[in-house]
Design an enzyme around this catalytic site. Structure first.
Site, PDB file in Angstrom:
ATOM      1  N   HIS A  43      68.951 -44.197   2.718  1.00 39.05           N
ATOM      2  CA  HIS A  43      68.946 -42.740   2.605  1.00 39.05           C
ATOM      3  C   HIS A  43      68.553 -42.092   3.935  1.00 39.05           C
ATOM      4  O   HIS A  43      67.480 -42.358   4.463  1.00 39.05           O
ATOM      5  CB  HIS A  43      67.938 -42.357   1.511  1.00 39.05           C
ATOM      6  CG  HIS A  43      67.795 -40.896   1.257  1.00 39.05           C
ATOM      7  ND1 HIS A  43      66.585 -40.254   1.312  1.00 39.05           N
ATOM      8  CD2 HIS A  43      68.711 -39.963   0.935  1.00 39.05           C
ATOM      9  CE1 HIS A  43      66.742 -38.986   1.026  1.00 39.05           C
ATOM     10  NE2 HIS A  43      68.026 -38.771   0.793  1.00 39.05           N
ATOM     11  N   HIS A  90      69.641 -32.583   7.930  1.00 36.56           N
ATOM     12  CA  HIS A  90      69.593 -32.333   6.494  1.00 36.56           C
ATOM     13  C   HIS A  90      69.356 -30.864   6.165  1.00 36.56           C
ATOM     14  O   HIS A  90      70.065 -30.263   5.362  1.00 36.56           O
ATOM     15  CB  HIS A  90      68.505 -33.184   5.843  1.00 36.56           C
ATOM     16  CG  HIS A  90      68.350 -32.922   4.370  1.00 36.56           C
ATOM     17  ND1 HIS A  90      67.489 -31.954   3.871  1.00 36.56           N
ATOM     18  CD2 HIS A  90      68.945 -33.486   3.292  1.00 36.56           C
ATOM     19  CE1 HIS A  90      67.566 -31.933   2.563  1.00 36.56           C
ATOM     20  NE2 HIS A  90      68.444 -32.850   2.178  1.00 36.56           N
TER      21      HIS A  90
END
Length: 334
Positions: A43, A90
Site C-alpha cells: 500500500h 495521496h
C-alpha cells in the site's frame, strides 16, 4: 525420438522460464489464482516496517524497496498538477507529506519539484522529491504490477494510460472502483469503453453496501475481472472486536463463485487508518489488520488465507512476505 523431443521441450521451457522477467512471473499468478501463492500488494509502496514509517509513502525509494523485497504489486496514488503533469501523491494538498503547503492542482510541476518529501514522524526533510508518473513507470517496467488509484477525470486518466503504453508498462497496470450497485457497475463499463485500450479493472465490493451473491455474479460476468477487492466490515451492533469468519464476502457461496470465474479475492489488512484510533477505520478488514498481524500473524494473515484471500494489500510487506513463505503460501508457478 519421443524421449528426445520431450527433453528438447523441457529444455525450451526451462530457458523460457529462466528468461522471464519478474513481472511476467507475477502476471502468471495474477491470471491464475491459487491458494498456494498469495499475492502481496504494498500500500503506497513499501514505506512501513514493524509499525514504523521508514520511507516516504508514494516515493521512488519506497517503490524500489518493494521491488527488492519481491512484492507483486504496489498501490500508488496519482494526481494532476496545474500544468497537466502527473505526480505521485495521496492527499489533495502537499502539507502532510512535504515541506511545502498548498493544493496539488494549484501548483505547477516545477513548483512541486522544488519541494522535498519529509519524514512524517520527525518532520525532517528528506532528499526525495515527489515523483513524476514517467519516473514511476520507468522504475516498475518489467519488475512489478501497479494498482493505480487516480484522482483524475476521464481525459486525464486516458492520458496517464497512454503514457504507460508509450513506456511499455500497460500490461502491468490495474484500476479499481466500487461496483455494488447497477449504476456503479454501468459507470465502470462506460469508463472501460472510453479508455483507449483494454486495462484490467478490479471491482470493489463493500459488505456494508449489502453486496449480494447476484450482484457479485453480475460484476464478475460483466467486468470479467482477474480480482475483486472485498472490503469487510463489522456490523454496527457487533459485540466482537474482529470478524470470526470474513462475513458475507468470504462466504462459501462467494468462494465458489470466485472459483467459477477464476477471480482472486483481495483483502486489505491496512493499518495506516486504524492507527488513527477511530473504530470506523477498521472497516477495511473487520479488525483483522496489520497492527494485530505483527503480533498474532495467524489471526490476520493466516486467517485471511484460510478464508480464501489470494491477494493481500498491506502496510507491512516484508513481514507478510516472510510469514507467507514460512507457511508455504508463496509457491511459484512452474
Amino acid at each position: 525420438m519421443k524421449q528426445l523431443m520431450c527433453a528438447f521441450v523441457g529444455l525450451a521451457w526451462s530457458l523460457t522460464s529462466w528468461a522471464a522477467t519478474p513481472v511476467e512471473r507475477i502476471l502468471q499468478h495474477w491470471q491464475s489464482p491459487s491458494s498456494d501463492y498469495v499475492m502481496v500488494v504494498a500500500h503506497r509502496a513499501a514505506f512501513m516496517e514493524n509499525g514504523q514509517i521508514i520511507l516516504p509513502e508514494n516515493s521512488l525509494p519506497a517503490i524500489a524497496y518493494a521491488i527488492a523485497l519481491g512484492v507483486d504489486m504496489v498501490e500508488l496514488d496519482i494526481q494532476a498538477t496545474k500544468d497537466g503533469r502527473f505526480v505521485l501523491i495521496h492527499d489533495a494538498t502537499v502539507d502532510r507529506t512535504t515541506d511545502g503547503s498548498g493544493a496539488v492542482k494549484d501548483m505547477t510541476f516545477a513548483e512541486l519539484r522544488q519541494l522535498r518529501l519529509i519524514d512524517e514522524v520527525t518532520g525532517e526533510r528528506t532528499e526525495y522529491r515527489i515523483p513524476s508518473l514517467e519516473e514511476v513507470y520507468a522504475m516498475v517496467k518489467d519488475q512489478i504490477m501497479v494498482n493505480l488509484d487516480p484522482k483524475l477525470n476521464i481525459n486525464q486518466l486516458t492520458e496517464a494510460l497512454e503514457i504507460a503504453k508509450a513506456q511499455g508498462v500497460e500490461q502491468q497496470i490495474i484500476l479499481k472502483e466500487v461496483a455494488d450497485t447497477p449504476a456503479q457497475l454501468k459507470a465502470i463499463e462506460t469508463l472501460m469503453a472510453e479508455l483507449s485500450y483494454p486495462v484490467d479493472f478490479m471491482p470493489m465490493h463493500w459488505d456494508k453496501n449489502g453486496a449480494s451473491l447476484q450482484q457479485l455474479r453480475n460484476s464478475f460476468e460483466r467486468i470479467q475481472p482477474q480480482a475483486a477487492e472485498m472490503v469487510v466490515g463489522l456490523p454496527q451492533q457487533a459485540k466482537v472486536a474482529r470478524t470470526p469468519d470474513g462475513g458475507v464476502l468470504f462466504s462459501p457461496a462467494v468462494k465458489r463463485l470466485a472459483k467459477e470465474y477464476d477471480v482472486h479475492l483481495w483483502v486489505n489488512t491496512l493499518y495506516v487508518d486504524p492507527l488513527l484510533g477511530k473504530p470506523e477505520y477498521l472497516q477495511w478488514n473487520a479488525g483483522r489488520h496489520d497492527v494485530l498481524g505483527l503480533k498474532y500473524p495467524d489471526q490476520v494473515f493466516g486467517f485471511w488465507a484460510e478464508q480464501g484471500a489470494t491477494i493481500m494489500q498491506t502496510d507491512e510487506p516484508k513481514f507478510l512476505l516472510d510469514y507467507l513463505k514460512q507457511r508455504g503460501l508463496r509457491t511459484l508457478a512452474p
